[in-house]
Write a protein that holds these residues in place. Sequence first.
Motif, PDB file in Angstrom:
ATOM      1  N   LEU A 144      -2.716  15.314  -2.184  1.00 58.91           N
ATOM      2  CA  LEU A 144      -2.926  14.803  -3.536  1.00 58.91           C
ATOM      3  C   LEU A 144      -3.559  13.413  -3.532  1.00 58.91           C
ATOM      4  O   LEU A 144      -4.571  13.175  -4.168  1.00 58.91           O
ATOM      5  CB  LEU A 144      -1.596  14.730  -4.296  1.00 58.91           C
ATOM      6  CG  LEU A 144      -0.945  16.055  -4.671  1.00 58.91           C
ATOM      7  CD1 LEU A 144       0.373  15.801  -5.383  1.00 58.91           C
ATOM      8  CD2 LEU A 144      -1.876  16.906  -5.520  1.00 58.91           C
ATOM      9  N   THR A 145      -2.925  12.480  -2.800  1.00 60.97           N
ATOM     10  CA  THR A 145      -3.411  11.117  -2.801  1.00 60.97           C
ATOM     11  C   THR A 145      -2.851  10.365  -1.603  1.00 60.97           C
ATOM     12  O   THR A 145      -1.920  10.829  -0.945  1.00 60.97           O
ATOM     13  CB  THR A 145      -3.058  10.393  -4.112  1.00 60.97           C
ATOM     14  OG1 THR A 145      -3.751   9.141  -4.174  1.00 60.97           O
ATOM     15  CG2 THR A 145      -1.550  10.141  -4.217  1.00 60.97           C
ATOM     16  N   TYR A 146      -3.434   9.182  -1.332  1.00 62.47           N
ATOM     17  CA  TYR A 146      -3.132   8.454  -0.104  1.00 62.47           C
ATOM     18  C   TYR A 146      -3.218   6.957  -0.375  1.00 62.47           C
ATOM     19  O   TYR A 146      -4.127   6.497  -1.078  1.00 62.47           O
ATOM     20  CB  TYR A 146      -4.146   8.918   0.948  1.00 62.47           C
ATOM     21  CG  TYR A 146      -4.582   7.953   2.000  1.00 62.47           C
ATOM     22  CD1 TYR A 146      -5.931   7.594   2.106  1.00 62.47           C
ATOM     23  CD2 TYR A 146      -3.690   7.438   2.929  1.00 62.47           C
ATOM     24  CE1 TYR A 146      -6.356   6.729   3.095  1.00 62.47           C
ATOM     25  CE2 TYR A 146      -4.116   6.577   3.926  1.00 62.47           C
ATOM     26  CZ  TYR A 146      -5.447   6.227   4.006  1.00 62.47           C
ATOM     27  OH  TYR A 146      -5.879   5.375   4.987  1.00 62.47           O
ATOM     28  N   PHE A 147      -2.260   6.223   0.161  1.00 65.82           N
ATOM     29  CA  PHE A 147      -2.227   4.754   0.046  1.00 65.82           C
ATOM     30  C   PHE A 147      -2.287   4.129   1.436  1.00 65.82           C
ATOM     31  O   PHE A 147      -1.633   4.588   2.369  1.00 65.82           O
ATOM     32  CB  PHE A 147      -0.924   4.289  -0.615  1.00 65.82           C
ATOM     33  CG  PHE A 147      -0.821   4.635  -2.074  1.00 65.82           C
ATOM     34  CD1 PHE A 147      -0.351   5.883  -2.470  1.00 65.82           C
ATOM     35  CD2 PHE A 147      -1.182   3.725  -3.043  1.00 65.82           C
ATOM     36  CE1 PHE A 147      -0.243   6.210  -3.802  1.00 65.82           C
ATOM     37  CE2 PHE A 147      -1.073   4.039  -4.385  1.00 65.82           C
ATOM     38  CZ  PHE A 147      -0.610   5.280  -4.762  1.00 65.82           C
ATOM     39  N   GLN A 148      -3.040   3.064   1.532  1.00 63.79           N
ATOM     40  CA  GLN A 148      -2.991   2.181   2.692  1.00 63.79           C
ATOM     41  C   GLN A 148      -2.405   0.879   2.157  1.00 63.79           C
ATOM     42  O   GLN A 148      -3.048   0.177   1.371  1.00 63.79           O
ATOM     43  CB  GLN A 148      -4.392   1.940   3.269  1.00 63.79           C
ATOM     44  CG  GLN A 148      -4.427   0.961   4.424  1.00 63.79           C
ATOM     45  CD  GLN A 148      -4.086   1.598   5.761  1.00 63.79           C
ATOM     46  OE1 GLN A 148      -4.345   2.780   5.996  1.00 63.79           O
ATOM     47  NE2 GLN A 148      -3.505   0.831   6.649  1.00 63.79           N
ATOM     48  N   ASN A 149      -1.175   0.586   2.548  1.00 60.44           N
ATOM     49  CA  ASN A 149      -0.403  -0.492   1.907  1.00 60.44           C
ATOM     50  C   ASN A 149      -0.357  -0.228   0.404  1.00 60.44           C
ATOM     51  O   ASN A 149       0.027   0.862   0.007  1.00 60.44           O
ATOM     52  CB  ASN A 149      -1.001  -1.846   2.262  1.00 60.44           C
ATOM     53  CG  ASN A 149      -0.948  -2.093   3.760  1.00 60.44           C
ATOM     54  OD1 ASN A 149       0.100  -1.916   4.384  1.00 60.44           O
ATOM     55  ND2 ASN A 149      -2.072  -2.449   4.361  1.00 60.44           N
TER      56      ASN A 149
END
Lengths: 114, 109
Positions: free
Chosen positions: A46-51
């Motif tokens: 669905l989605t991705y975070f880097q920090n």
Amino acid sequence: DTGVSQDPRHKITKRGQNVTFRCDPISEHNRLYWYRQTLGQGPEFLTYFQNEAQLEKSRLLSDRFSAERPKGSFSTLEIQRTEQGDSAMYLCASSLGLAVDEQFFGPGTRLTVL
Amino acid sequence: AQRVTQPEKLLSVFKGAPVELKCNYSYSGSPELFWYVQYSRQRLQLLLRHISRESIKGFTADLNKGETSFHLKKPFAQEEDSAMYYCALSGGSNYKLTFGKGTLLTVNP
């Protein structure tokens, strides 16, 4: 800290209501991912975070979906005006952030939209 | 586009028999391949990845770029191997995983 945790584990809601899920990653893990899994399918990105930065969103993520990761720690996934098609298991995963590293998965939040 | 195909939804073997779970992938670049496993009432966990070339719980998997396959093998299946197995691919800069639909392995006594 024994792993990725998700809350709630189960959520039943009526069509049209808003829901919010929380994910607490493993401490010091920079990357955080959300996946959705429906019956008979593998998890879908669905989605991705880097920090704290949300770096990619899947086309699966309609405008009714929003995700945040304030301060780069826990993350929330909100679904507005839920539809029956949103019924699924929502999985969160985290990783250290070293190239292609192991993703550690949480137990998931099972959403049922009536 | 990234795609992972696991042709068998269900696989049933007897204890002590060899087992092979098939996985084929489609990706234009150089992929990272993984096998994840989910035991009953447990969370999804990594079983092995191709770059480590390890044998975990007796399982091995070899990346065959010519056949674009990453089949999971074990010479002698055990009852505790009964689980759902997912093949997954990672490619590109976002490190997301693309999963197959999974194969439910049942090892009968």
